[in-house]
Design an enzyme around this catalytic site. Structure first.
Site, PDB file in Angstrom:
ATOM      1  N   VAL A  86      26.688   5.139  16.440  1.00  0.00           N
ATOM      2  CA  VAL A  86      25.832   6.261  16.037  1.00  0.00           C
ATOM      3  C   VAL A  86      24.377   5.902  16.338  1.00  0.00           C
ATOM      4  CG1 VAL A  86      24.970   7.537  14.024  1.00  0.00           C
ATOM      5  CG2 VAL A  86      27.428   7.150  14.313  1.00  0.00           C
ATOM      6  N   GLU A 105      32.989   3.774  14.801  1.00  0.00           N
ATOM      7  CA  GLU A 105      33.005   2.308  14.795  1.00  0.00           C
ATOM      8  C   GLU A 105      33.164   1.783  16.221  1.00  0.00           C
ATOM      9  OE1 GLU A 105      32.686  -0.525  12.437  1.00  0.00           O
ATOM     10  OE2 GLU A 105      32.546  -1.139  14.524  1.00  0.00           O
ATOM     11  N   GLN A 140      34.542 -11.262   6.944  1.00  0.00           N
ATOM     12  CA  GLN A 140      33.435 -12.210   7.111  1.00  0.00           C
ATOM     13  C   GLN A 140      33.383 -13.319   6.050  1.00  0.00           C
ATOM     14  OE1 GLN A 140      29.679 -10.006   7.986  1.00  0.00           O
ATOM     15  NE2 GLN A 140      31.006  -8.315   8.524  1.00  0.00           N
ATOM     16  N   CYS A 190      25.778 -12.115   1.597  1.00  0.00           N
ATOM     17  CA  CYS A 190      26.204 -13.275   0.810  1.00  0.00           C
ATOM     18  C   CYS A 190      25.135 -14.366   0.763  1.00  0.00           C
ATOM     19  CB  CYS A 190      27.511 -13.854   1.322  1.00  0.00           C
ATOM     20  SG  CYS A 190      28.207 -14.994   0.098  1.00  0.00           S
ATOM     21  N   CYS A 238      29.527 -14.031  -6.125  1.00  0.00           N
ATOM     22  CA  CYS A 238      29.298 -14.997  -5.053  1.00  0.00           C
ATOM     23  C   CYS A 238      30.118 -16.249  -5.352  1.00  0.00           C
ATOM     24  CB  CYS A 238      27.796 -15.311  -4.983  1.00  0.00           C
ATOM     25  SG  CYS A 238      27.421 -16.311  -3.565  1.00  0.00           S
ATOM     26  N   LYS A 255      24.261  -8.614  -1.520  1.00  0.00           N
ATOM     27  CA  LYS A 255      25.114  -7.912  -0.551  1.00  0.00           C
ATOM     28  C   LYS A 255      26.396  -8.698  -0.300  1.00  0.00           C
ATOM     29  CE  LYS A 255      21.161  -5.678   1.566  1.00  0.00           C
ATOM     30  NZ  LYS A 255      21.393  -4.400   0.889  1.00  0.00           N
ATOM     31  N   THR A 256      27.491  -8.264  -0.936  1.00  0.00           N
ATOM     32  CA  THR A 256      28.766  -8.973  -0.787  1.00  0.00           C
ATOM     33  C   THR A 256      29.926  -7.973  -0.673  1.00  0.00           C
ATOM     34  OG1 THR A 256      29.252  -9.036  -3.157  1.00  0.00           O
ATOM     35  CG2 THR A 256      27.950 -10.868  -2.281  1.00  0.00           C
ATOM     36  N   ASP A 258      26.301  -3.342   2.635  1.00  0.00           N
ATOM     37  CA  ASP A 258      25.093  -4.071   3.030  1.00  0.00           C
ATOM     38  C   ASP A 258      23.962  -3.172   3.529  1.00  0.00           C
ATOM     39  OD1 ASP A 258      26.701  -6.198   2.457  1.00  0.00           O
ATOM     40  OD2 ASP A 258      26.808  -6.985   4.500  1.00  0.00           O
TER      41      ASP A 258
HETATM   42  C1  LIG Z   1      29.226 -16.086   6.451  1.00  0.00           C
HETATM   43  C2  LIG Z   1      29.477 -14.997   5.451  1.00  0.00           C
HETATM   44  C3  LIG Z   1      30.048 -15.309   4.239  1.00  0.00           C
HETATM   45  C4  LIG Z   1      30.289 -14.321   3.298  1.00  0.00           C
HETATM   46  N1  LIG Z   1      30.903 -14.671   2.125  1.00  0.00           N
HETATM   47  C5  LIG Z   1      31.211 -13.709   1.233  1.00  0.00           C
HETATM   48  C6  LIG Z   1      31.939 -14.031   0.043  1.00  0.00           C
HETATM   49  O1  LIG Z   1      32.320 -15.183  -0.179  1.00  0.00           O
HETATM   50  N2  LIG Z   1      32.226 -13.045  -0.827  1.00  0.00           N
HETATM   51  C7  LIG Z   1      31.852 -11.749  -0.596  1.00  0.00           C
HETATM   52  O2  LIG Z   1      32.162 -10.897  -1.419  1.00  0.00           O
HETATM   53  N3  LIG Z   1      31.145 -11.411   0.521  1.00  0.00           N
HETATM   54  C8  LIG Z   1      30.829 -12.341   1.428  1.00  0.00           C
HETATM   55  N4  LIG Z   1      30.153 -12.020   2.596  1.00  0.00           N
HETATM   56  C9  LIG Z   1      29.530 -10.673   2.719  1.00  0.00           C
HETATM   57  C10 LIG Z   1      30.485  -9.582   3.166  1.00  0.00           C
HETATM   58  O3  LIG Z   1      31.182  -9.961   4.319  1.00  0.00           O
HETATM   59  C11 LIG Z   1      29.677  -8.320   3.414  1.00  0.00           C
HETATM   60  O4  LIG Z   1      28.907  -8.044   2.272  1.00  0.00           O
HETATM   61  C12 LIG Z   1      30.579  -7.140   3.719  1.00  0.00           C
HETATM   62  O5  LIG Z   1      31.237  -7.346   4.933  1.00  0.00           O
HETATM   63  C13 LIG Z   1      29.761  -5.836   3.735  1.00  0.00           C
HETATM   64  O6  LIG Z   1      30.529  -4.770   4.194  1.00  0.00           O
HETATM   65  P1  LIG Z   1      29.837  -3.596   5.050  1.00  0.00           P
HETATM   66  O7  LIG Z   1      30.935  -2.674   5.402  1.00  0.00           O
HETATM   67  O8  LIG Z   1      28.648  -3.109   4.340  1.00  0.00           O
HETATM   68  O9  LIG Z   1      29.330  -4.307   6.377  1.00  0.00           O
HETATM   69  P2  LIG Z   1      30.260  -4.928   7.586  1.00  0.00           P
HETATM   70  O10 LIG Z   1      31.516  -5.406   6.992  1.00  0.00           O
HETATM   71  O11 LIG Z   1      29.369  -5.838   8.272  1.00  0.00           O
HETATM   72  O12 LIG Z   1      30.597  -3.625   8.446  1.00  0.00           O
HETATM   73  C14 LIG Z   1      29.631  -2.845   9.087  1.00  0.00           C
HETATM   74  C15 LIG Z   1      30.326  -2.106  10.248  1.00  0.00           C
HETATM   75  O13 LIG Z   1      29.447  -1.101  10.748  1.00  0.00           O
HETATM   76  C16 LIG Z   1      29.564  -1.064  12.157  1.00  0.00           C
HETATM   77  N5  LIG Z   1      28.320  -0.500  12.708  1.00  0.00           N
HETATM   78  C17 LIG Z   1      27.102  -1.083  12.747  1.00  0.00           C
HETATM   79  N6  LIG Z   1      26.213  -0.260  13.323  1.00  0.00           N
HETATM   80  C18 LIG Z   1      26.893   0.884  13.651  1.00  0.00           C
HETATM   81  C19 LIG Z   1      26.511   2.102  14.288  1.00  0.00           C
HETATM   82  N7  LIG Z   1      25.257   2.322  14.708  1.00  0.00           N
HETATM   83  N8  LIG Z   1      27.466   3.055  14.460  1.00  0.00           N
HETATM   84  C20 LIG Z   1      28.744   2.856  14.031  1.00  0.00           C
HETATM   85  N9  LIG Z   1      29.144   1.705  13.432  1.00  0.00           N
HETATM   86  C21 LIG Z   1      28.232   0.733  13.256  1.00  0.00           C
HETATM   87  C22 LIG Z   1      29.772  -2.526  12.539  1.00  0.00           C
HETATM   88  O14 LIG Z   1      30.396  -2.633  13.812  1.00  0.00           O
HETATM   89  C23 LIG Z   1      30.655  -3.024  11.412  1.00  0.00           C
HETATM   90  O15 LIG Z   1      32.023  -2.919  11.724  1.00  0.00           O
HETATM   91  C24 LIG Z   1      29.930 -12.988   3.577  1.00  0.00           C
HETATM   92  C25 LIG Z   1      29.362 -12.665   4.812  1.00  0.00           C
HETATM   93  C26 LIG Z   1      29.152 -13.658   5.752  1.00  0.00           C
HETATM   94  C27 LIG Z   1      28.564 -13.304   7.089  1.00  0.00           C
END
Ligand SMILES: Cc1cc2nc3c(=O)[nH]c(=O)nc-3n(C[C@H](O)[C@H](O)[C@H](O)COP(=O)(O)OP(=O)(O)OC[C@H]3O[C@@H](n4cnc5c(N)ncnc54)[C@H](O)[C@@H]3O)c2cc1C
Length: 451
Positions: free
Chosen positions: A124, A81, A89, A209, A383, A347-348, A339
Site C-alpha cells: 500500500v 501483504e 519474529q 520488543c 517481554c 511493541k510486542t 507495532d
Molecule cells: C528479534 C525480535 C524479537 C522479538 N521478541 C518478541 C517476544 O519475545 N515476544 C513478543 O511478544 N514479541 C516479540 N517481538 C515483537 C513482535 O514480533 C512484533 O511486535 C510483532 O510481530 C508485531 O506485529 P505487527 O503485525 O504489528 O508487525 P509485523 O509482524 O512486523 O507485520 C507487519 C506486516 O506488514 C507488512 N507491511 C509493511 N508495510 C506494508 C505496506 N506498505 N503494505 C502492505 N503491507 C505492509 C509487512 O510485510 C509485514 O508482514 C520480537 C521482534 C523481534 C524482531
C-alpha cells in the site's frame, strides 16, 4: 429489406452477448484483474467490506478472529501483504541464541492466512481516508467500509553508516537478531568466538520488543561461559536506563553486575568500521570509537511512510488511535494495532494478542451495529527476557509501566518454567492456535470462552 433487418438484429445480439460475456469474464476473473491493475484496468476500483493492511502478527490475528468468530466470511476481507513469507519474529532471538532453527520461524503466507480470503500482494502506498480508498504500488485502487492498519515497524539498518556492508560480509564479525539471516550469522559467530570484546547495541526507542537487545547478551554470555571463553561484554544503549519498569530494571541491573556485563547509557551507534563501532553521546554529541571482536547491533525502526503521508499519523508517524478503543482519532472506520499503532506501550506480539479481541469487537460494533466503540485495551504487553540458556524473566506490564503479572510467584526472578513457556509453548500457540483465530493471549483459548 427484411433480410437486412434480421442481419442487423443478429449483429446487435452478438455485440450484446459479447458484452454480457465480458462482464461475466470480469466478475469471475477479479483475481487476474488485480494482477493487471496499473496497466489496462487502473480505473476499476475493487471494494471490500473489510480491508487489512499488513499480514504480519497483527493483521493475520485480526483476520483469523473475524473469520473464526463468524463475524465475516473470508470473501468479505481483503489483506494487503507484499511478503510471501509470514515470520514469527520472537523466534529470531532464539535463532541468534542457538535455541531454534530458522525454519521454525517462517511459513508461506498462503499457508497461514484464512482460506478464501482475498489477498493483494502489492504494498500500500496511499490511503485517501475521506474517500475510503487505498492505492497500491502496482497502481491498484481499492475501497473499503472498515480499514485495519497493521503494517508493523521497519528495520532501518542503512541508517547506521557501514552496518549493511559488514552484516552482509560473512567474514565480518557483525550480526543482528533483527533479521533472520543476520540472526543465523550471530549464532555461528558466537559458536566460533575465541575470546575478546563483544559489543551489543540498542538504538533509540521505540523498537519492536525492547527487551530483545538484552536477551541476546544473556544468551551469548551463558554459551561462552559454558565453553570457558574469556569475554568482555559491553552493552551500549541509547536510552538512559536499562528497562522501563522499575521492578524489572532492578533485577536486570543486578543480573548485569553478577554477570560482569558493562552497561553504557546514552550511547547511540552511528557508524560501523572494520572492528570499530562509533557511538554518539546523547548529551554531549561527542563521538567515541570502541573496538570489538564481535558486534551485535540493533537497527533504528520506523513506521511505514504512507501512514503519515495519508494524514493518519501522530508526530512520530504511527497510526494515531485511541489508546483504549484502537479507533482512529479522526476517521471512525479506521483501526490500528501492533507495532505501527500509536498505542503507548511496548511493541510486542503479546501486546497484539491483547489488542486484537478489543479491535475486532469494536470494528464489528461500528460496521454491523453502527455503535460507538467500547474501551477495552489497557496497554497489556509482555517481554520474556532470556537470562541464560535455561532461565527467563517474564516481564508483564500495562500503560504507565504498571505491573500486570499473570504468574507473580514466578516473575520476581529468573525461572526455568517461564523459559520453557517461551521456548517450547509460545511457538506452538502461535503456529497452531493463533493462526486459527483461537488464541486469546494470556486469556488462553478463546473458543472455550465462547468468544
Ligand atoms: C528479534 C525480535 C524479537 C522479538 N521478541 C518478541 C517476544 O519475545 N515476544 C513478543 O511478544 N514479541 C516479540 N517481538 C515483537 C513482535 O514480533 C512484533 O511486535 C510483532 O510481530 C508485531 O506485529 P505487527 O503485525 O504489528 O508487525 P509485523 O509482524 O512486523 O507485520 C507487519 C506486516 O506488514 C507488512 N507491511 C509493511 N508495510 C506494508 C505496506 N506498505 N503494505 C502492505 N503491507 C505492509 C509487512 O510485510 C509485514 O508482514 C520480537 C521482534 C523481534 C524482531
Amino acid at each position: 429489406m427484411m433480410h437486412q433487418k434480421i442481419l442487423i438484429q443478429n449483429k446487435i445480439q452478438i455485440i450484446f452477448n459479447y458484452k454480457i460475456h465480458l462482464i461475466v469474464y470480469i466478475h469471475i476473473n477479479m483475481k487476474k484483474i488485480d494482477c493487471l491493475r496499473g496497466y489496462a484496468f487502473s480505473a476499476i476500483k475493487v471494494h471490500s467490506p473489510i480491508a487489512i493492511i499488513g499480514g504480519g502478527t497483527a493483521g493475520l490475528n485480526v483476520a483469523a478472529q473475524l473469520v473464526a468468530d463468524g463475524h465475516a466470511i473470508p470473501q468479505q476481507i481483503r489483506i494487503f501483504e507484499p511478503s510471501k513469507m509470514h515470520a514469527y519474529q520472537p523466534g529470531w532471538t532464539m535463532i541468534g541464541g542457538g535455541l531454534c532453527d530458522v525454519k521454525k520461524t517462517l511459513k508461506p503466507m498462503d499457508q497461514v492466512l484464512p482460506k478464501n480470503i482475498s489477498v493483494s500482494d502489492s504494498a500500500v502506498t496511499k490511503i485517501i481516508p475521506q474517500e475510503n480508498q487505498i492505492e497500491t504500488q502496482d497502481g491498484g485502487i481499492y475501497t473499503y467500509d472498515q480499514l485495519v492498519i497493521a503494517t508493523g515497524i521497519s528495520t532501518d539498518f542503512d541508517s547506521i553508516k557501514g552496518a549493511r556492508k559488514y552484516l552482509e560480509d560473512s567474514n565480518a564479525p557483525v550480526a543482528s537478531i533483527y533479521n533472520y539471516k543476520y540472526a543465523e550469522k550471530m549464532n555461528r559467530l558466537v559458536q566460533e568466538f575465541e575470546g575478546g570484546n563483544i559489543v551489543y547495541t540498542e538504538p533509540p526507542l521505540p523498537i519492536k520488543c525492547a527487551g530483545a537487545p538484552q536477551k541476546i547478551i544473556y544468551l551469548s554470555h551463558d554459551r561462552l561461559n559454558k565453553r570457558g571463553i574469556k569475554t568482555h561484554h559491553h552493552f551500549y544503549k541509547t536510552a538512559g536506563i536499562i528497562f522501563g519498569v522499575p521492578k524489572y530494571a532492578e533485577i536486570l541491573t543486578e543480573l548485569c553486575k553478577t554477570k560482569q556485563i558493562n552497561c553504557h547509557f546514552k550511547q547511540k551507534l552511528v557508524e560501523v568500521q572494520d572492528h570499530v563501532a562509533i557511538f554518539e553521546n546523547q548529551d554531549t554529541k561527542e563521538l567515541k570509537s570502541v573496538t570489538f571482536d564481535l558486534l551485535h547491533l540493533v537497527p533504528p525502526q520506523t513506521p511505514a511512510q504512507f501512514i503519515a503521508k495519508s494524514g493518519l499519523g501522530d508526530q512520530a508517524g504511527f497510526t494515531q488511535v485511541h489508546p483504549n478503543t484502537l479507533q482512529h482519532v479522526t476517521y471512525k472506520n479506521i483501526w490500528s494495532l501492533g507495532d505501527c499503532s500509536s498505542l503507548p506501550t511496548s511493541k510486542t506480539a503479546a501486546a497484539v494478542m491483547a489488542q486484537t479481541p478489543v479491535l475486532v469487537k469494536n470494528l464489528i460494533r461500528s460496521w454491523k451495529l453502527k455503535q460507538d466503540p467500547l474501551p477495552g485495551y489497557l496497554g497489556y504487553t509482555s517481554c520474556p527476557i532470556f537470562t541464560s540458556q535455561s532461565k527467563l524473566l517474564l516481564a508483564e506490564f500495562k500503560y504507565n509501566s504498571e505491573l500486570d503479572e499473570t504468574f507473580p510467584i514466578f516473575q520476581s526472578n529468573e525461572s526455568r518454567l517461564m523459559f520453557h513457556l517461551k521456548k517450547d509453548f509460545f511457538p506452538i500457540a502461535y503456529w497452531q492456535i493463533m493462526v486459527r483465530g483461537w488464541w486469546g493471549g494470556r486469556d488462553g483459548l478463546r473458543f472455550f470462552k465462547g468468544a
